[in-house]
Structure formats: C-alpha cells, structure tokens
Design a protein around this motif. Structure first.
Motif, PDB file in Angstrom:
ATOM      1  N   ARG A   1      55.317  74.662  39.871  1.00 15.58           N
ATOM      2  CA  ARG A   1      54.942  73.205  39.824  1.00 15.58           C
ATOM      3  C   ARG A   1      54.931  72.633  38.619  1.00 15.58           C
ATOM      4  NH1 ARG A   1      51.579  72.609  45.672  1.00 15.58           N
ATOM      5  NH2 ARG A   1      51.785  74.606  46.104  1.00 15.58           N
ATOM      6  N   ASN A   2      54.957  71.151  38.544  1.00 12.17           N
ATOM      7  CA  ASN A   2      54.925  70.569  37.277  1.00 12.17           C
ATOM      8  C   ASN A   2      54.089  69.384  37.443  1.00 12.17           C
ATOM      9  OD1 ASN A   2      58.108  71.428  37.398  1.00 12.17           O
ATOM     10  ND2 ASN A   2      57.452  71.667  35.307  1.00 12.17           N
ATOM     11  N   VAL A   3      53.227  69.059  36.288  1.00 10.75           N
ATOM     12  CA  VAL A   3      52.717  67.739  36.271  1.00 10.75           C
ATOM     13  C   VAL A   3      53.597  67.003  35.260  1.00 10.75           C
ATOM     14  CG1 VAL A   3      50.649  66.460  35.801  1.00 10.75           C
ATOM     15  CG2 VAL A   3      50.638  68.414  37.032  1.00 10.75           C
ATOM     16  N   VAL A   4      54.032  65.904  35.611  1.00  9.28           N
ATOM     17  CA  VAL A   4      55.034  65.276  34.601  1.00  9.28           C
ATOM     18  C   VAL A   4      54.134  63.737  33.836  1.00  9.28           C
ATOM     19  CG1 VAL A   4      57.323  63.992  34.301  1.00  9.28           C
ATOM     20  CG2 VAL A   4      57.100  65.887  35.814  1.00  9.28           C
ATOM     21  N   VAL A   5      54.116  64.033  32.572  1.00 10.47           N
ATOM     22  CA  VAL A   5      53.219  62.961  32.136  1.00 10.47           C
ATOM     23  C   VAL A   5      54.307  61.994  31.685  1.00 10.47           C
ATOM     24  CG1 VAL A   5      51.504  62.582  30.085  1.00 10.47           C
ATOM     25  CG2 VAL A   5      51.346  64.633  31.575  1.00 10.47           C
ATOM     26  N   GLN A   6      53.888  60.562  31.663  1.00  3.58           N
ATOM     27  CA  GLN A   6      54.724  59.762  31.400  1.00  3.58           C
ATOM     28  C   GLN A   6      54.897  59.578  29.829  1.00  3.58           C
ATOM     29  OE1 GLN A   6      56.402  57.416  32.613  1.00  3.58           O
ATOM     30  NE2 GLN A   6      56.659  55.581  31.446  1.00  3.58           N
ATOM     31  N   ALA A   7      56.176  59.816  29.128  1.00  2.00           N
ATOM     32  CA  ALA A   7      56.639  59.777  27.793  1.00  2.00           C
ATOM     33  C   ALA A   7      56.215  58.318  27.077  1.00  2.00           C
ATOM     34  CB  ALA A   7      57.652  60.141  27.619  1.00  2.00           C
ATOM     35  N   THR A   8      55.654  58.351  26.140  1.00  2.00           N
ATOM     36  CA  THR A   8      55.516  56.898  25.519  1.00  2.00           C
ATOM     37  C   THR A   8      56.703  56.158  25.208  1.00  2.00           C
ATOM     38  OG1 THR A   8      55.397  57.746  23.111  1.00  2.00           O
ATOM     39  CG2 THR A   8      53.292  57.751  24.462  1.00  2.00           C
ATOM     40  N   CYS A   9      57.977  56.870  24.878  1.00  2.00           N
ATOM     41  CA  CYS A   9      59.309  56.267  24.796  1.00  2.00           C
ATOM     42  C   CYS A   9      59.617  55.299  25.997  1.00  2.00           C
ATOM     43  CB  CYS A   9      60.232  57.120  24.600  1.00  2.00           C
ATOM     44  SG  CYS A   9      60.702  58.463  25.781  1.00  2.00           S
ATOM     45  N   HIS A  10      58.899  55.654  27.096  1.00  2.00           N
ATOM     46  CA  HIS A  10      59.323  54.882  28.236  1.00  2.00           C
ATOM     47  C   HIS A  10      58.079  53.528  28.572  1.00  2.00           C
ATOM     48  CE1 HIS A  10      62.883  56.552  29.900  1.00  2.00           C
ATOM     49  NE2 HIS A  10      62.354  57.688  29.777  1.00  2.00           N
ATOM     50  N   GLY A  11      57.228  53.728  27.849  1.00  2.00           N
ATOM     51  CA  GLY A  11      56.385  52.550  28.015  1.00  2.00           C
ATOM     52  C   GLY A  11      55.663  52.728  29.430  1.00  2.00           C
ATOM     53  N   ALA A  12      55.490  51.224  29.804  1.00  2.00           N
ATOM     54  CA  ALA A  12      54.699  51.428  31.284  1.00  2.00           C
ATOM     55  C   ALA A  12      55.646  51.275  32.208  1.00  2.00           C
ATOM     56  CB  ALA A  12      53.681  50.183  31.374  1.00  2.00           C
ATOM     57  N   ASP A  13      56.919  51.530  31.929  1.00  2.00           N
ATOM     58  CA  ASP A  13      58.011  51.863  33.205  1.00  2.00           C
ATOM     59  C   ASP A  13      58.011  53.203  33.416  1.00  2.00           C
ATOM     60  OD1 ASP A  13      60.284  51.816  34.683  1.00  2.00           O
ATOM     61  OD2 ASP A  13      61.671  51.017  33.382  1.00  2.00           O
ATOM     62  N   ASN A  14      57.468  53.498  34.617  1.00  2.00           N
ATOM     63  CA  ASN A  14      57.185  54.856  35.035  1.00  2.00           C
ATOM     64  C   ASN A  14      58.360  55.304  35.909  1.00  2.00           C
ATOM     65  OD1 ASN A  14      54.308  55.697  34.435  1.00  2.00           O
ATOM     66  ND2 ASN A  14      54.220  53.578  35.467  1.00  2.00           N
ATOM     67  N   SER A  15      59.561  54.649  35.770  1.00  2.00           N
ATOM     68  CA  SER A  15      60.765  54.935  36.721  1.00  2.00           C
ATOM     69  C   SER A  15      61.075  56.384  36.622  1.00  2.00           C
ATOM     70  CB  SER A  15      61.715  53.963  36.600  1.00  2.00           C
ATOM     71  OG  SER A  15      61.278  52.726  36.730  1.00  2.00           O
ATOM     72  N   ALA A  16      61.236  56.926  35.406  1.00  2.00           N
ATOM     73  CA  ALA A  16      62.074  58.239  35.206  1.00  2.00           C
ATOM     74  C   ALA A  16      60.962  59.366  35.574  1.00  2.00           C
ATOM     75  CB  ALA A  16      62.194  58.457  33.523  1.00  2.00           C
ATOM     76  N   MET A  17      59.736  58.951  35.184  1.00  2.00           N
ATOM     77  CA  MET A  17      58.775  60.159  35.866  1.00  2.00           C
ATOM     78  C   MET A  17      58.490  60.078  37.287  1.00  2.00           C
ATOM     79  SD  MET A  17      55.274  59.953  36.924  1.00  2.00           S
ATOM     80  CE  MET A  17      54.637  58.333  36.368  1.00  2.00           C
ATOM     81  N   VAL A  18      58.419  58.921  37.730  1.00  2.00           N
ATOM     82  CA  VAL A  18      58.511  59.056  39.469  1.00  2.00           C
ATOM     83  C   VAL A  18      59.779  59.502  40.073  1.00  2.00           C
ATOM     84  CG1 VAL A  18      58.381  57.569  41.349  1.00  2.00           C
ATOM     85  CG2 VAL A  18      56.875  56.975  39.446  1.00  2.00           C
ATOM     86  N   ASP A  19      60.871  59.369  39.369  1.00  2.00           N
ATOM     87  CA  ASP A  19      61.986  59.912  39.831  1.00  2.00           C
ATOM     88  C   ASP A  19      62.024  61.402  40.024  1.00  2.00           C
ATOM     89  OD1 ASP A  19      65.252  59.857  40.581  1.00  2.00           O
ATOM     90  OD2 ASP A  19      65.005  60.866  38.609  1.00  2.00           O
ATOM     91  N   ALA A  20      61.452  61.693  38.675  1.00  2.00           N
ATOM     92  CA  ALA A  20      61.315  63.402  38.532  1.00  2.00           C
ATOM     93  C   ALA A  20      60.422  63.856  39.770  1.00  2.00           C
ATOM     94  CB  ALA A  20      60.898  63.826  37.358  1.00  2.00           C
ATOM     95  N   VAL A  21      59.267  63.240  39.760  1.00  2.00           N
ATOM     96  CA  VAL A  21      58.179  63.804  40.812  1.00  2.00           C
ATOM     97  C   VAL A  21      58.775  63.752  42.128  1.00  2.00           C
ATOM     98  CG1 VAL A  21      56.090  63.194  41.551  1.00  2.00           C
ATOM     99  CG2 VAL A  21      56.315  62.990  39.407  1.00  2.00           C
ATOM    100  N   GLU A  22      59.380  62.733  42.587  1.00  2.00           N
ATOM    101  CA  GLU A  22      59.965  62.678  44.135  1.00  2.00           C
ATOM    102  C   GLU A  22      61.041  63.390  44.119  1.00  2.00           C
ATOM    103  OE1 GLU A  22      58.948  58.003  45.276  1.00  2.00           O
ATOM    104  OE2 GLU A  22      60.742  58.184  43.973  1.00  2.00           O
ATOM    105  N   ALA A  23      61.813  63.827  43.153  1.00  2.00           N
ATOM    106  CA  ALA A  23      62.952  64.634  43.268  1.00  2.00           C
ATOM    107  C   ALA A  23      62.656  66.122  43.453  1.00  2.00           C
ATOM    108  CB  ALA A  23      63.989  64.607  42.236  1.00  2.00           C
TER     109      ALA A  23
END
Length: 306
Positions: free
Chosen positions: A72-94
């Motif tokens: 399992r993974n815990v995906v931490v929001q990367a600062t290059c994406h700011g407060a747009d969590n879309s990429a992180m949430v996409d990975a978690v949901e996938a």
C-alpha cells in the motif's frame, strides 16, 4: 502556463531501473511517503510552484510498488501541484483501496470539499515550513485548517528543518490533531546522534506522541549512496539517527520511499537500495513489522486487516 513546461534546470529524473532489493519486505508493507507528479498534460502544475519536475504518475508509482514488494501507499501532495489535489486524489482512487492521501488545502476550504477528500481516502494535511519550497507559512491560516480537519480524525504532517524546531515546537504542540513529522525533522547528520539538536527532536516527539517518518536517507546523507562494506548498505551516516528513532519510539515510526524524489541535486537514489536500508535501521523482525506494517496500518487503515 503552457501545457508542457520544461523541467527545472538540472532536474534529476527518478531512477528508471531500480534494483531488486536483497531485503524482502514483510507482507503488508506500506510506503507512507511518496508523491505523484502529473502527468503534466493531464494534471498541470501550479503556477506558483518553486520547481517543475518530470512526469511521475500513478502508473509508474504502482509499478514501483509492485517491484519492491510494497502492498500500500500513502500519497503525499507534491508542492509542485499547490493546493490542487487532483493528481493525488486520482492516484488514491485508482489504487483499489490500496492507497491513502495527504492533501494541501487552503484555509477557506469548505466542509463539503473536506468530506469529498475524506471519502476519496485522504487522511491528513501537510504543513510545509521549508522556505525554499513555500513562500510563507502563516500560522493563523494553518491553525484554521487544523481546526477544520480535526473533526474528521485527520492528522497534520509537518515538514521543517531541525534548526527551526525550537522556534516552531510551541506552535506544533498547540495544534488540535495528531502530528506526523517528515524525514526525522531533517537532522544534521554531521552532528553527533547524541548531540543536543537530535536530542531536542526526540524529546519533542516524546512530549507530543509524534509519529516520525524515518525516511529520505538519500536527502539527509553527506557521505552519499556508496556502500561502504561491499554489500548493499548505503547512506551509512543516517543509520544512527534512524536507528535511534526506531529504538526509542518503536510504535510511532513510519517508513517510505519519497518517490519520485523531488529536488535532489547530486544523485537520484536506487529505490531497491532504499529498501535495503530498512534492516540497517530496524534491526529486529519485530521492529521491522511495526515500522513497515503495524504502525502505518493503525494510522491509515485503523481496524482493517492487513
């Protein structure tokens, strides 16, 4: 911003062919600190970012997970994406339930949006105090965020330099959530492990029951990655610090890869060697199981079976 901004000058891409670890991770191992970068065409980077990375999306993350024997993974929001969590949430949901997320949010976030993130698998927010990565860290705004996420049972992940802890620890202790510290508070590994700086950090952990990520030896090391004994033992100067944290707080330590390793400037680590670093810092089977399985399950999947 164009659809494909060039990478920051001198950017090091993640290691494409990680080796096979000699250490076999126990079943149920959780990588509690990793990121996703884009891909940029689908998830643009934030205009206010401090760096532009290479792409490193969910498919590459999950491939590494399976190669290393991580469950399992815990995906931490990367600062290059700011407060747009879309990429992180996409990975978690996938991930099919095999990932949790740590978000970056603004103080005006609504309860409805927090509930949506919670339903997606987010379990915490990250507060970044590294000046080279964020312009400001207004404490009033962060307190507002912590007060909003506390009713969800979320925690706050803290990223800071060890030299700044005396200035920040009073504020940290006032937050109404559990605390998780990235990368052992970034100790100066050229100082003695018994010296005042790391001792101060350990007592901060003890007073506040802080979770500690014994992560990023490649980021903390001064001696670098070469194995010194002809085996796969790298980053030897970080070992005493991580081992001390594991020994003093066996029920509060966590492990992760930090893939795709943002903002490294001198070398890009072989993730197989990072796995082989684990038995150097958690030397018994019991310590390893707590670090890799038991502790992160309690924090991120409480009540679930491995």
């Amino acid at each position: 911003m164009s659809a494909h901004s060039p990478k920051s000058p001198g950017w090091l891409d993640w290691y494409q062919n990680p080796s096979e670890p000699a250490f076999r991770l126990p079943p149920g191992t959780i990588d509690t600190h990793c990121h996703v970068f884009g891909p940029q065409a689908e998830f643009p980077f934030a205009p206010e970012r401090k760096y532009t990375p290479c792409d490193g999306g969910r498919e590459q993350l999950f491939t590494l997970r399976d190669h290393l024997g991580i469950s399992r993974n815990v995906v931490v929001q990367a600062t290059c994406h700011g407060a747009d969590n879309s990429a992180m949430v996409d990975a978690v949901e996938a991930s099919g339930g095999r990932a949790r997320g740590i978000a970056t949010v603004r103080p005006d976030i609504t309860s409805a949006e927090l509930r949506r993130l919670d339903a997606a698998g987010v379990r915490g927010v990250r507060f970044n105090f590294l000046r080279r990565l964020v312009n400001t860290t207004p404490k009033d705004d962060l307190t507002t965020i912590a007060e909003k996420v506390a009713p969800l049972g979320w925690h706050v992940v803290l990223y800071f330099e060890s030299a700044d802890l005396p200035e920040l620890e009073g504020y940290f202790g006032s937050l109404p959530t559990p605390l998780v510290v990235d990368h052992m508070g970034r100790p100066d590994v050229t100082e003695p492990v018994d010296g005042p700086q790391f001792a101060h950090f350990l007592r901060f952990v003890e007073r506040n029951d802080v979770w500690v990520k014994v992560t990023c030896p490649e980021r903390l090391s001064v001696t670098g990655p070469p194995a010194l004994d002809g085996q796969r033992h790298a980053y030897a100067d970080v070992v005493p610090f991580a081992r001390r944290a594991v020994e003093e707080f066996p029920d509060l330590v966590l492990w992760g890869t930090d893939w795709p390793h943002p903002n490294l400037t001198d070398h890009m680590p072989d993730d197989g060697l990072l796995v082989d670093h684990v038995p150097q810092v958690a030397v018994t089977t019991e310590q390893q199981h707590k670090l890799l399985v038991g502790n992160p399950m309690r924090l991120y999947w409480p009540g679930e079976a491995v």
